[in-house]
Design an enzyme around this catalytic site. Sequence first.
Site, PDB file in Angstrom:
ATOM      1  N   SER A 181     -24.175 -16.026 -32.094  1.00  0.00           N
ATOM      2  CA  SER A 181     -25.208 -16.737 -31.113  1.00  0.00           C
ATOM      3  C   SER A 181     -25.890 -17.585 -31.103  1.00  0.00           C
ATOM      4  O   SER A 181     -26.813 -17.434 -32.571  1.00  0.00           O
ATOM      5  CB  SER A 181     -25.533 -15.823 -29.758  1.00  0.00           C
ATOM      6  OG  SER A 181     -25.906 -16.383 -29.152  1.00  0.00           O
ATOM      7  N   TYR A 228     -25.307 -23.277 -27.487  1.00  0.00           N
ATOM      8  CA  TYR A 228     -25.842 -23.736 -25.974  1.00  0.00           C
ATOM      9  C   TYR A 228     -26.262 -25.162 -25.845  1.00  0.00           C
ATOM     10  O   TYR A 228     -26.838 -25.644 -26.721  1.00  0.00           O
ATOM     11  CB  TYR A 228     -27.279 -22.780 -25.202  1.00  0.00           C
ATOM     12  CG  TYR A 228     -26.975 -21.886 -24.731  1.00  0.00           C
ATOM     13  CD1 TYR A 228     -26.245 -21.242 -23.909  1.00  0.00           C
ATOM     14  CD2 TYR A 228     -27.313 -20.602 -25.528  1.00  0.00           C
ATOM     15  CE1 TYR A 228     -26.372 -20.498 -23.463  1.00  0.00           C
ATOM     16  CE2 TYR A 228     -26.791 -19.052 -25.093  1.00  0.00           C
ATOM     17  CZ  TYR A 228     -25.868 -18.694 -24.133  1.00  0.00           C
ATOM     18  OH  TYR A 228     -26.292 -17.838 -23.835  1.00  0.00           O
ATOM     19  N   THR A 258     -20.363 -23.380 -24.990  1.00  0.00           N
ATOM     20  CA  THR A 258     -21.483 -22.637 -23.318  1.00  0.00           C
ATOM     21  C   THR A 258     -21.878 -22.971 -22.299  1.00  0.00           C
ATOM     22  O   THR A 258     -23.409 -23.777 -22.592  1.00  0.00           O
ATOM     23  CB  THR A 258     -21.980 -21.029 -23.556  1.00  0.00           C
ATOM     24  OG1 THR A 258     -21.496 -19.949 -25.141  1.00  0.00           O
ATOM     25  CG2 THR A 258     -22.160 -20.047 -22.407  1.00  0.00           C
ATOM     26  N   LYS A 274     -15.980 -22.479 -23.103  1.00  0.00           N
ATOM     27  CA  LYS A 274     -16.774 -20.939 -22.684  1.00  0.00           C
ATOM     28  C   LYS A 274     -17.421 -21.022 -21.258  1.00  0.00           C
ATOM     29  O   LYS A 274     -19.006 -22.049 -21.010  1.00  0.00           O
ATOM     30  CB  LYS A 274     -17.460 -19.605 -23.759  1.00  0.00           C
ATOM     31  CG  LYS A 274     -17.641 -18.164 -23.001  1.00  0.00           C
ATOM     32  CD  LYS A 274     -19.086 -18.033 -24.145  1.00  0.00           C
ATOM     33  CE  LYS A 274     -18.551 -16.773 -24.189  1.00  0.00           C
ATOM     34  NZ  LYS A 274     -20.243 -16.392 -23.383  1.00  0.00           N
ATOM     35  N   HIS A 334     -19.696 -14.707 -18.059  1.00  0.00           N
ATOM     36  CA  HIS A 334     -21.489 -14.253 -19.151  1.00  0.00           C
ATOM     37  C   HIS A 334     -21.760 -12.923 -18.914  1.00  0.00           C
ATOM     38  O   HIS A 334     -22.470 -11.927 -19.092  1.00  0.00           O
ATOM     39  CB  HIS A 334     -22.763 -15.001 -18.510  1.00  0.00           C
ATOM     40  CG  HIS A 334     -23.203 -15.486 -19.926  1.00  0.00           C
ATOM     41  ND1 HIS A 334     -22.933 -16.673 -20.434  1.00  0.00           N
ATOM     42  CD2 HIS A 334     -24.170 -14.853 -20.160  1.00  0.00           C
ATOM     43  CE1 HIS A 334     -23.994 -16.709 -21.070  1.00  0.00           C
ATOM     44  NE2 HIS A 334     -24.878 -15.833 -21.230  1.00  0.00           N
TER      45      HIS A 334
HETATM   46  N1  FMN Z   1     -22.722 -15.673 -24.025  1.00  0.00           N
HETATM   47  C1  FMN Z   1     -22.850 -16.976 -24.818  1.00  0.00           C
HETATM   48  O1  FMN Z   1     -22.314 -18.044 -24.672  1.00  0.00           O
HETATM   49  N2  FMN Z   1     -24.656 -16.664 -24.685  1.00  0.00           N
HETATM   50  C2  FMN Z   1     -25.374 -15.802 -25.401  1.00  0.00           C
HETATM   51  O2  FMN Z   1     -26.458 -15.844 -26.122  1.00  0.00           O
HETATM   52  C3  FMN Z   1     -25.129 -14.770 -25.188  1.00  0.00           C
HETATM   53  N3  FMN Z   1     -26.081 -13.069 -25.794  1.00  0.00           N
HETATM   54  C4  FMN Z   1     -25.604 -12.315 -24.529  1.00  0.00           C
HETATM   55  C5  FMN Z   1     -25.841 -11.493 -24.643  1.00  0.00           C
HETATM   56  C6  FMN Z   1     -26.245 -10.006 -24.414  1.00  0.00           C
HETATM   57  C7  FMN Z   1     -26.193  -8.836 -24.055  1.00  0.00           C
HETATM   58  C8  FMN Z   1     -24.850  -9.986 -23.923  1.00  0.00           C
HETATM   59  C9  FMN Z   1     -23.970  -8.158 -22.665  1.00  0.00           C
HETATM   60  C10 FMN Z   1     -23.548 -11.044 -22.657  1.00  0.00           C
HETATM   61  C11 FMN Z   1     -24.027 -12.701 -23.091  1.00  0.00           C
HETATM   62  N4  FMN Z   1     -23.845 -13.680 -23.674  1.00  0.00           N
HETATM   63  C12 FMN Z   1     -24.134 -14.282 -24.185  1.00  0.00           C
HETATM   64  C13 FMN Z   1     -21.873 -13.555 -22.828  1.00  0.00           C
HETATM   65  C14 FMN Z   1     -20.602 -12.827 -23.724  1.00  0.00           C
HETATM   66  O3  FMN Z   1     -20.361 -13.660 -24.702  1.00  0.00           O
HETATM   67  C15 FMN Z   1     -19.613 -11.901 -22.831  1.00  0.00           C
HETATM   68  O4  FMN Z   1     -19.359 -13.214 -22.467  1.00  0.00           O
HETATM   69  C16 FMN Z   1     -19.397 -11.035 -22.530  1.00  0.00           C
HETATM   70  O5  FMN Z   1     -20.441 -10.510 -23.107  1.00  0.00           O
HETATM   71  C17 FMN Z   1     -18.070 -10.432 -21.969  1.00  0.00           C
HETATM   72  O6  FMN Z   1     -18.378  -9.417 -21.192  1.00  0.00           O
HETATM   73  P1  FMN Z   1     -18.538  -8.086 -21.756  1.00  0.00           P
HETATM   74  O7  FMN Z   1     -19.603  -7.603 -22.371  1.00  0.00           O
HETATM   75  O8  FMN Z   1     -18.347  -6.885 -20.587  1.00  0.00           O
HETATM   76  O9  FMN Z   1     -17.325  -8.035 -22.761  1.00  0.00           O
END
Ligand code: FMN
Length: 380
Positions: free
Chosen positions: A107, A130, A156, A252, A276
């Site tokens: 990320s 981002y 994203t 994404k 997300h």
């Molecule tokens: N998605 C991003 O594109 N960039 C991020 O920095 C980002 N940070 C996240 C931080 C956390 C703690 C979580 C749980 C998700 C984050 N996401 C981020 C979304 C994840 O990439 C992903 O879409 C999501 O976790 C999928 O769902 P799941 O946790 O149920 O597998």
Amino acid sequence: MPVITCVEDLRRLAKRRVPKMFYDYADSGAWTESTYRANETDFGRIKLRQRVAVDMRDRTLASTMIGIPVAMPLALAPTGLTGMQHADGEILAARAAAKAGVPFTLSTMSICSIEDVAENTNAPFWFQLYVMRDKVFVERLIDRAKAAQCSALVLTLDLQILGQRHKDIRNGLTAPPRMTVPNIINLATKPRWCLDMLRTKRRTFRNIAGHAEGVTDLSSLSAWTAEQFDPALSWDDVKRIKDRWGGKLILKGILDAEDAVKAAESGADAIIVSNHGGRQLDGALSSIAALPAIVAAVGDRIEVLMDGGVRSGQDVIKAVALGARGVFIGRAFLYGLGAGGEAGVTKTLEVIRKELDITMALCGLRDIQRVDGNIIAENP
Ligand code: FMN
């Protein structure tokens, strides 16, 4: 590590080992968390056809995502602050992913930087970007990902503005962070986490600190971060970023068929159907519920991937059956990381792989690339 048979076991263990403010950061969704919950529960509504007396020998889970070979159709999703679930979390997760033959996505908001991960691992990884207001910073970040030989850029699109999570606000995980008395008391109950954290030098957003204009200390870093997500993001930005990057591009955060059509027209290699992880628009469709309409709209033009609520091999196979070329897991690997560092992420991947293999066999299939809608049972 105690006996682990499923991702839920890892979640419980992570809850014991990770400080509450960081555990809650992972295990929470926006506002009422209805979309966060639906991401998981909607998978449960989909039923599989059990088949018998078919040859189940010599099974294979190997596939490709954006043309890159993968040992199973799964990648680690980009997650911010991963290095707070466990010291050096991004490096450990990237190593576990490489061992399992699946991609790791770093990320923008990671603790370990692009360079930290590149220097401490030996398999190419993907980088998630981002779109920030500071265009110079974004361009430099793309160049740094290129220099580190990242094999795909995941752009994203669903975070033009930050969603809100009640737990983060209550826990003081805000910009700037608030160290409350309950936080300090809770930290005192996590000595192993604290020791690991003291041993590493990687404790801040290292993609940003020292790279963004005017960011010199923790308070300027958190102020910069809070105001940088770009509310003016447009399809022109996508084109500009695509041109500068020049490599494989994944978009994404697509949840709507009309946006999916625009994404396909942008010339990207793939989209990720995603909300997300239920952290942005509370009340949006779950990802698995949104998937079929998007596959119907653009599945013949662009590779469709998905994430959100994937906690088991059964979830992976259901997503593939509904038209996803592959899935990403976020929390499932974060729980493993919090529970046991690199070994914990390896455990997550082993658990899901085993479940996927057994489920595929019991559905009467030997090759994951042949899984399609035929394995889904009609609801009575
Ligand atoms: N998605 C991003 O594109 N960039 C991020 O920095 C980002 N940070 C996240 C931080 C956390 C703690 C979580 C749980 C998700 C984050 N996401 C981020 C979304 C994840 O990439 C992903 O879409 C999501 O976790 C999928 O769902 P799941 O946790 O149920 O597998």
